[in-house]
Scaffold this motif. Structure first.
Motif, PDB file in Angstrom:
ATOM      1  N   ASP A 121       1.503  -1.494   0.035  1.00 49.64           N
ATOM      2  CA  ASP A 121       0.218   0.414  -0.454  1.00 49.64           C
ATOM      3  C   ASP A 121       0.751   0.842  -0.034  1.00 49.64           C
ATOM      4  O   ASP A 121       0.370   2.268  -0.305  1.00 49.64           O
ATOM      5  N   ARG A 122       2.183   1.154   0.225  1.00 48.94           N
ATOM      6  CA  ARG A 122       3.087   2.185   0.366  1.00 48.94           C
ATOM      7  C   ARG A 122       4.006   2.563  -1.165  1.00 48.94           C
ATOM      8  O   ARG A 122       4.770   2.453  -0.722  1.00 48.94           O
ATOM      9  N   ASP A 123       3.668   1.655  -1.619  1.00 47.42           N
ATOM     10  CA  ASP A 123       3.887   1.284  -3.272  1.00 47.42           C
ATOM     11  C   ASP A 123       4.759   2.525  -4.096  1.00 47.42           C
ATOM     12  O   ASP A 123       5.536   2.772  -4.877  1.00 47.42           O
ATOM     13  N   ASP A 124       4.065   3.852  -3.548  1.00 43.40           N
ATOM     14  CA  ASP A 124       4.609   5.116  -4.124  1.00 43.40           C
ATOM     15  C   ASP A 124       6.296   5.704  -3.142  1.00 43.40           C
ATOM     16  O   ASP A 124       6.641   6.442  -3.807  1.00 43.40           O
ATOM     17  N   ASP A 125       6.541   4.392  -2.206  1.00 37.97           N
ATOM     18  CA  ASP A 125       8.144   4.517  -1.499  1.00 37.97           C
ATOM     19  C   ASP A 125       8.465   3.851  -3.030  1.00 37.97           C
ATOM     20  O   ASP A 125       8.304   2.853  -2.406  1.00 37.97           O
ATOM     21  N   LEU A 131       8.709  -2.245  -2.007  1.00 37.74           N
ATOM     22  CA  LEU A 131       8.196  -3.158  -3.133  1.00 37.74           C
ATOM     23  C   LEU A 131       9.738  -4.184  -2.710  1.00 37.74           C
ATOM     24  O   LEU A 131       9.309  -5.423  -3.268  1.00 37.74           O
ATOM     25  N   HIS A 132      10.721  -3.231  -2.424  1.00 41.46           N
ATOM     26  CA  HIS A 132      12.102  -3.709  -2.438  1.00 41.46           C
ATOM     27  C   HIS A 132      11.894  -4.968  -1.121  1.00 41.46           C
ATOM     28  O   HIS A 132      12.016  -5.935  -1.616  1.00 41.46           O
ATOM     29  N   ILE A 133      11.966  -4.521  -0.019  1.00 39.78           N
ATOM     30  CA  ILE A 133      11.728  -4.612   1.182  1.00 39.78           C
ATOM     31  C   ILE A 133      10.514  -6.148   0.785  1.00 39.78           C
ATOM     32  O   ILE A 133      10.697  -7.335   0.921  1.00 39.78           O
ATOM     33  N   LEU A 154      -1.996  -9.969  -4.995  1.00 39.87           N
ATOM     34  CA  LEU A 154      -2.127  -8.813  -5.135  1.00 39.87           C
ATOM     35  C   LEU A 154      -1.181  -8.231  -4.429  1.00 39.87           C
ATOM     36  O   LEU A 154      -0.209  -7.288  -5.409  1.00 39.87           O
ATOM     37  N   ILE A 155      -0.151  -8.586  -4.667  1.00 38.35           N
ATOM     38  CA  ILE A 155       1.816  -8.457  -4.070  1.00 38.35           C
ATOM     39  C   ILE A 155       1.747  -8.839  -5.887  1.00 38.35           C
ATOM     40  O   ILE A 155       2.272  -7.406  -6.865  1.00 38.35           O
ATOM     41  N   TYR A 209      -0.149  -8.163  -8.556  1.00 40.58           N
ATOM     42  CA  TYR A 209      -1.062  -7.207  -9.545  1.00 40.58           C
ATOM     43  C   TYR A 209       0.216  -6.201  -9.136  1.00 40.58           C
ATOM     44  O   TYR A 209       0.485  -5.218 -10.378  1.00 40.58           O
ATOM     45  N   ARG A 210       0.423  -5.578  -7.533  1.00 43.15           N
ATOM     46  CA  ARG A 210       0.742  -4.233  -7.743  1.00 43.15           C
ATOM     47  C   ARG A 210       2.885  -4.395  -8.506  1.00 43.15           C
ATOM     48  O   ARG A 210       3.235  -3.293  -8.685  1.00 43.15           O
ATOM     49  N   LEU A 211       3.184  -5.403  -8.341  1.00 44.67           N
ATOM     50  CA  LEU A 211       4.376  -5.110  -8.865  1.00 44.67           C
ATOM     51  C   LEU A 211       4.154  -5.201  -9.988  1.00 44.67           C
ATOM     52  O   LEU A 211       5.234  -4.437 -11.288  1.00 44.67           O
ATOM     53  N   ILE A 212       3.708  -5.792 -11.177  1.00 46.82           N
ATOM     54  CA  ILE A 212       2.893  -5.283 -12.628  1.00 46.82           C
ATOM     55  C   ILE A 212       3.554  -3.685 -12.709  1.00 46.82           C
ATOM     56  O   ILE A 212       3.524  -2.875 -13.482  1.00 46.82           O
ATOM     57  N   GLU A 213       2.222  -3.363 -11.813  1.00 44.54           N
ATOM     58  CA  GLU A 213       1.648  -1.986 -11.889  1.00 44.54           C
ATOM     59  C   GLU A 213       2.500  -0.995 -11.730  1.00 44.54           C
ATOM     60  O   GLU A 213       2.950   0.219 -12.093  1.00 44.54           O
ATOM     61  N   ASN A 214       4.119  -1.297 -11.098  1.00 45.85           N
ATOM     62  CA  ASN A 214       5.425  -0.991 -10.628  1.00 45.85           C
ATOM     63  C   ASN A 214       5.853  -1.075 -11.867  1.00 45.85           C
ATOM     64  O   ASN A 214       7.229  -0.616 -10.989  1.00 45.85           O
ATOM     65  N   ASP A 215       5.949  -1.807 -13.029  1.00 50.88           N
ATOM     66  CA  ASP A 215       6.778  -2.433 -14.291  1.00 50.88           C
ATOM     67  C   ASP A 215       7.859  -3.277 -13.470  1.00 50.88           C
ATOM     68  O   ASP A 215       8.797  -2.960 -13.812  1.00 50.88           O
ATOM     69  N   ALA A 216       7.813  -3.505 -12.436  1.00 46.68           N
ATOM     70  CA  ALA A 216       8.057  -4.399 -12.025  1.00 46.68           C
ATOM     71  C   ALA A 216       7.858  -6.617 -12.547  1.00 46.68           C
ATOM     72  O   ALA A 216       7.858  -7.117 -11.776  1.00 46.68           O
ATOM     73  N   ILE A 217       7.924  -6.071 -14.091  1.00 44.48           N
ATOM     74  CA  ILE A 217       7.394  -6.966 -14.621  1.00 44.48           C
ATOM     75  C   ILE A 217       8.285  -8.593 -14.114  1.00 44.48           C
ATOM     76  O   ILE A 217       8.050 -10.064 -13.876  1.00 44.48           O
ATOM     77  N   ASP A 218      10.060  -8.683 -14.288  1.00 42.19           N
ATOM     78  CA  ASP A 218      10.617  -9.919 -13.329  1.00 42.19           C
ATOM     79  C   ASP A 218      10.770 -10.171 -12.305  1.00 42.19           C
ATOM     80  O   ASP A 218      10.983 -11.478 -12.151  1.00 42.19           O
TER      81      ASP A 218
END
Length: 563
Positions: free
Chosen positions: A141-145, A149-151, A220-221, A223-232
């Protein structure tokens, strides 16, 4: 715990922060009096309690041994689930803010992330003070930071969690364990649930394990990774947790939704990995489908026979039986029976029939996992189309081409549908008035818009709209017959492209959710300019059935009027 505002309110907030830190110091110092835990529980203010874990994070200074974990655990056990959740979200905010501040002082990001994950492991695994699933939700939910997502990825890849997942597999057996006879032996509650939840009865029994509680969170994780262009990273997590997702009660929904939400943005390798979440040997996929998704030339669209077979499977298993009393003499001709035999990949007996009426009016994202073989066939076809490595326009063009060229004679017999082939291979037996009903309304709006474009093209290219040498009488006759009830034309072997496309649109509209109907004005937009009475009649014939459903949709009528 963050930047301090100035003024009166800033002063009050500073005082509150000082009070919170003071209480946390008394409670969590290594030499703290155990009796103070009772005092804190009975006398602390609710708004202060939400900062307990954040205070603990600050007092740790990167070293978990700096705080009294026994007192922290005792207090957290008295918190409500809402208070625990609020604590986790606040702690995550403080954690991320701390990383940003340390970066400004020149500390390497990799070192900061590793330290943060190690300290979170203290809360989650070492002492099981906080539930992992809520922690992961707070982080995504804090993926604006950029570091949140790395954590998340680091936590999911840690050996502590991988061991829990392996233990879950060992205790649960196969995903279909409920099919076996005998009483299922549950794991001892304390061992399965962990310290932080074992003493509560308010949590669902289904999520009685750290790994099981991840089941609704992993999608959900991803989904959020894809939304943030972290497809790999999303692909890596998907592959790692595919065995666990096999236990997801709605894994079919997960696969369908992820393909639909991110349609057109997923690489082929990722799509193949998503499909492997399903047990592909138990669902009725087309025989050639694996070849098309792994083709070395993905630009090439599958042949019409592939789409015809796909549609024929819907006719055999999804569309209800037709009681047609046509006088055409094809009933006794066995050579006319082109119906595909039931698929042999599943042991479930296919049953033709209507899709549940209540589900027919829902958007694709509102329909849960298939509960009948009819729904299974339909959703499998949808998943196939969403997985093909070709453009939406190619797929829709192929489907419309099959429907437009059908000239069916349908007879219902004990053996199924018998038809006189006069079109595109096997697709000649498909009832044109039901094509759109079964499939396209269940696909994302990209397919709907392309259907409107393709339908408009077919109409505009009709001979009686492009041939200026035809007499008015011929045009009037052609228009009149083309717009009659298409089932009459089917019985007389005189279906036309216009009649077929209008029937397709009508059945499509009847199954489209209300919220997506307003986009239908695009058909009229693509038919412009409307310069003849014939085209005007076609436009009204297309939109006419929508009027009762859209009596109050002034926006739609304004759009159509402007067109």
């Amino acid at each position: 715990m963050g930047p301090r505002p100035t003024g009166v309110h800033g002063s009050s907030e500073t005082k509150a922060e000082t009070t919170v830190i003071g209480q946390c110091t008394q409670l969590l110092s290594p030499s703290a009096d155990p009796k103070y835990a009772t005092t804190y529980i009975t006398h602390s203010f609710p708004q202060h309690r939400n900062y307990l874990c954040a205070g603990a994070w600050i007092l740790m200074h990167g070293h978990p041994e700096n705080i009294n974990s026994a007192n922290l655990a005792r207090v957290l056990r008295e918190f409500s689930p809402e208070e625990v959740t609020a604590n986790i979200y606040t702690m995550v905010d403080v954690l991320l803010h701390h990383i940003q501040m340390e970066l400004q002082h020149g500390h390497p990001i990799q070192e900061l992330l590793l330290n943060a994950c190690a300290n979170l492991a203290f809360f989650v695994w070492t002492h099981e003070l906080l539930p992992l699933d809520i922690l992961l939700l707070a982080l995504i939910d804090r993926d604006d930071d950029p570091h949140a997502l790395h954590i998340v990825i680091n936590l999911l890849e840690r050996q502590e969690l991988q061991q829990r997942v392996k233990l879950y597999h060992m205790n649960r057996g196969t995903p279909e364990h409920w099919l076996f006879s005998g009483m299922f032996k549950r794991v001892e509650l304390q061992k399965a649930l962990g310290n932080h939840l074992s003493w509560k009865d308010r949590y669902p029994t289904f999520f009685d394990d750290v790994a099981a509680r991840l089941l609704p969170v992993i999608p959900l994780i991803i989904y959020r990774l894809i939304e943030n262009d972290a497809i790999d990273a999303a692909d890596r997590i998907l592959v790692m947790y595919s065995p666990l997702l096999a236990y997801h009660p709605l894994r079919f929904t997960f696969v369908r939704d992820i393909l639909a939400y991110f349609y057109g943005h997923l690489p082929g390798k990722f799509i193949v990995h998503v499909l492997k979440v399903l047990d592909l040997n138990k669902i009725p996929l087309s025989e050639s489908f694996p070849q098309h998704i792994s083709s070395s030339n993905p630009v090439m669209c599958p042949p019409l026979d592939y789409f015809a077979t796909l549609l024929l499977g819907l006719v055999n298993n999804v569309i209800p039986p037709l009681h047609n009393n046509s006088k055409s003499g094809s009933m006794g001709d066995p050579s006319c029976n082109t119906v595909r035999a039931p698929h042999n990949k599943t042991s479930i007996t296919p049953q033709s029939g209507l899709v549940n009426a209540s589900e027919g009016q829902k958007a694709f994202y509102q329909i849960q996992d298939p509960g009948t073989y009819t729904q299974l066939v339909l959703e499998t076809a949808v998943i196939e189309l969403l997985s093909l490595p070709v453009s939406t326009s190619q797929i829709v063009s192929s489907l419309v081409q099959i429907v437009v060229n059908i000239q069916p004679t349908l007879i219902q017999s004990s053996n199924g549908l018998n038809g006189a082939p006069n079109g595109v291979g096997q697709a000649s037996v498909l009832p044109t008035s039901l094509q759109g009903e079964a499939q396209i309304p269940w696909l994302p709006p990209d397919f709907h818009l392309q259907l409107y474009v393709e339908a408009s093209r077919v109409i505009k290219e009709s001979w009686w709209l492009t041939d200026g040498k035809r007499s008015l009488g011929e045009l009037d006759s052609a228009v009149g017959y083309a717009l009659l009830d298409p089932t009459w034309a089917a019985q007389d072997n005189t279906s036309t492209a216009i009649g077929n496309i209008v029937a397709l649109l009508h059945s499509f509209f009847s199954n489209l959710p209300q919220e997506w109907l307003e986009g239908t004005h695009a058909i009229i937009k693509h038919l412009r300019p409307v310069t003849s009475v014939a085209m005007l009649r076609i436009a009204f014939r297309i939109m006419g059935p929508l009027l009762p459903r859209l009596a109050n949709a002034h926006t739609l009528f304004n759009k159509v009027q402007r067109c």
